[in-house]
Design an enzyme around this catalytic site. Structure first.
Site, mmCIF file in Angstrom:
data_model
loop_
_atom_site.group_PDB
_atom_site.id
_atom_site.type_symbol
_atom_site.label_atom_id
_atom_site.label_comp_id
_atom_site.label_asym_id
_atom_site.label_seq_id
_atom_site.Cartn_x
_atom_site.Cartn_y
_atom_site.Cartn_z
ATOM 1 N N ARG A 61 0.890 -1.201 -0.026
ATOM 2 C CA ARG A 61 -0.116 0.053 0.143
ATOM 3 C C ARG A 61 0.930 1.443 0.199
ATOM 4 N NH1 ARG A 61 -2.655 -0.036 4.968
ATOM 5 N NH2 ARG A 61 -1.332 1.652 5.511
ATOM 6 N N TYR A 114 -15.583 15.653 -15.789
ATOM 7 C CA TYR A 114 -16.207 14.415 -15.784
ATOM 8 C C TYR A 114 -16.977 14.135 -14.691
ATOM 9 C CZ TYR A 114 -15.717 9.044 -15.339
ATOM 10 O OH TYR A 114 -16.002 7.771 -15.347
ATOM 11 N N ASP A 186 -6.657 17.772 -14.905
ATOM 12 C CA ASP A 186 -7.060 16.288 -15.184
ATOM 13 C C ASP A 186 -6.473 16.432 -16.757
ATOM 14 O OD1 ASP A 186 -8.215 14.088 -16.193
ATOM 15 O OD2 ASP A 186 -10.071 14.160 -14.682
ATOM 16 N N LYS A 211 -7.907 5.171 -19.348
ATOM 17 C CA LYS A 211 -8.082 5.648 -20.778
ATOM 18 C C LYS A 211 -6.622 5.423 -21.638
ATOM 19 C CE LYS A 211 -11.681 6.341 -18.394
ATOM 20 N NZ LYS A 211 -12.132 7.585 -17.949
HETATM 21 C C1 LIG Z 1 -12.431 8.083 -16.561
HETATM 22 C C2 LIG Z 1 -12.193 9.382 -16.078
HETATM 23 C C3 LIG Z 1 -11.912 9.721 -14.749
HETATM 24 C C4 LIG Z 1 -12.213 8.435 -13.905
HETATM 25 O O1 LIG Z 1 -11.261 7.575 -13.874
HETATM 26 P P1 LIG Z 1 -11.616 6.130 -13.398
HETATM 27 O O2 LIG Z 1 -10.335 5.395 -13.858
HETATM 28 O O3 LIG Z 1 -12.816 5.395 -14.160
HETATM 29 O O4 LIG Z 1 -11.957 6.059 -11.942
HETATM 30 C C5 LIG Z 1 -11.699 10.983 -14.565
HETATM 31 N N1 LIG Z 1 -11.500 11.936 -15.328
HETATM 32 C C6 LIG Z 1 -11.596 11.773 -16.727
HETATM 33 C C7 LIG Z 1 -11.274 12.877 -17.538
HETATM 34 C C8 LIG Z 1 -12.006 10.586 -17.108
HETATM 35 O O5 LIG Z 1 -12.155 10.096 -18.229
#
Ligand SMILES: *Cc1c(COP(=O)(O)O)cnc(C)c1O
Length: 396
Positions: A61, A114, A186, A211
């Site tokens: 962890r 998001y 982000d 992604k």
């Molecule tokens: C998918 C996504 C998230 C969240 O990510 P997870 O891996 O699904 O928890 C946050 N920001 C953006 C822009 C995303 O496309």
């Protein structure tokens, strides 16, 4: 540990950062250290590791050699101080917020972030006394107007999901730093191949590695990359304890996907550019939003801020919700699914799916109309994708 890759190109870095032969065996592919804990040779070593006076691992962890390679790889491309891997993109966000905000603080965010990012801030962090204001951050003056004396963080997503609206990172950093406010970006949609917010002055970058970074639609994962040692230590101290950690096997998969990040991002982008141009002239399409088109209101900003327009396109089918649903139900090669950034093309309907939890008035405010379709272009041959969309449009 690994050789110095700082001076190499992004595509070379994606292949070599965090990658080095295993010291014990010479294995070229990284070993998966599937262990929860690490033995100490004696009490003094254990004490030294806990005190931070001695390097080495303690408990997964709090860090693990396989995960450390991934953290090094992503942080290198983002030009950060270090990386903190998490079990999901949402865990990267919540860990960061836990670390940098206190009761009574306020954050300013991009209105079309998001969907779940906004939910967790407005519904859950508010329960602990953290206030928020979501504005159209593509207008820097809206950010300036929303900053209060207790504002501690500006949280932007650019390009934003699913409207493909861009925020000028440099302009936001300037305003935020004038007020002593941190900037979190982000960077999921662009990936470090196309955009490096820390180089533009931002303080922290986060990713949903689910992604583009992993890119094969088989892992859920996240990453936090702070710019400075001080921020890294601050967030790491929370990351140790909140339990948002990653699994070593998950890290190994993401590390494997990362090696082809540049190849995938550039191939998908080439297809997306052609597809967007084709959609723009399609008689059944109301409008197309793609930063690589001259018709995108921020085409110029995308050229200045990004190394390419990426592979996400949104468009509106003429005939609204019903026509959009017919199109989505008729595609054969593309998959009707949420998520993005994989080698396969995915198509989805944000108002009824990813952004359904938003209040209708907030959706309209954020520019998410009822007929909006979001397309994540994959690495297939673009002619096959166009043919698939054409046969689906024929059903509309
Ligand atoms: C998918 C996504 C998230 C969240 O990510 P997870 O891996 O699904 O928890 C946050 N920001 C953006 C822009 C995303 O496309």
């Amino acid at each position: 540990m690994s050789h110095d890759v700082k001076h190499l190109s992004r595509s070379t870095q994606a292949i070599h950062a965090g990658q080095y032969a295993d010291e014990a065996t010479g294995a070229v592919a990284p070993p998966i250290f599937q262990t929860s804990t690490f033995a100490f040779t004696d009490c003094a070593q254990g004490a030294g590791r806990f005190a931070g006076t001695e390097d080495g691992f303690i408990y997964t962890r709090m860090g693990n050699p396989t995960i450390a390679r991934l953290e090094e790889a992503v942080s290198t491309l983002e030009c950060g101080y270090g990386g903190l891997a998490t079990g999901s993109g949402m865990a990267a966000l919540t860990t960061t917020l836990f670390a940098v905000l206190n009761q009574g603080d306020h954050l300013v965010g991009t209105s079309s972030v998001y969907g779940p990012s906004r939910v967790v801030i407005e519904r859950d962090f508010s329960r602990f006394g953290i206030a928020s204001t979501f504005v159209d951050t593509s207008n820097p003056e809206a950010v300036r107007a929303a900053i209060r004396p207790e504002t501690k963080l500006v949280f932007i997503e650019t390009p934003a999901n699913p409207t493909i609206v861009l925020t000028d990172i440099t302009a936001i950093v300037e305003i935020a730093h004038e007020h002593g406010v941190l900037v979190l970006v982000d960077n999921t949609f662009a990936s470090p191949i196309l955009q490096r917010p820390l180089e533009l002055g931002a303080d922290i970058v986060m990713h949903s590695m689910t992604k583009f970074i992993n890119g094969h639609t088989d892992v859920v994962a996240g990453m936090i990359v702070p710019k400075t040692e001080a921020l890294f230590k601050k967030i790491r101290s929370v990351h140790f304890y909140v339990g948002a950690c990653m699994d070593p096997h998950q890290a190994w998969l993401a590390l494997r996907g990362f090696k082809t990040l540049s190849l995938r991002v550039l191939a998908a982008q080439e297809g997306a550019q052609k597809l967007a141009q084709w959609l723009e002239y399609h008689e059944k399409v109301e409008w197309v939003r793609y930063p690589g088109l001259a018709s995108h209101p921020q085409h110029e900003l995308s050229q200045r801020q990004m190394d390419g327009p990426g592979s996400l396109i949104s468009f509106e089918v003429k005939g609204g919700l019903e026509a959009g649903a017919k199109l989505l139900n008729s595609v054969k090669l593309m998959t009707l699914a949420v998520s993005l950034g994989g080698v396969e093309s995915l198509i989805q309907h944000p108002p009824s799916m990813t952004h359904a939890t938003m209040r209708p008035e907030d959706r309209i405010e954020a520019g998410i109309s009822d007929g909006l379709v979001r397309l994540s272009v994959g690495c297939e041959d673009v002619e096959d994708l166009i043919a698939d969309l054409q046969q689906a449009f024929d059903q509309v």
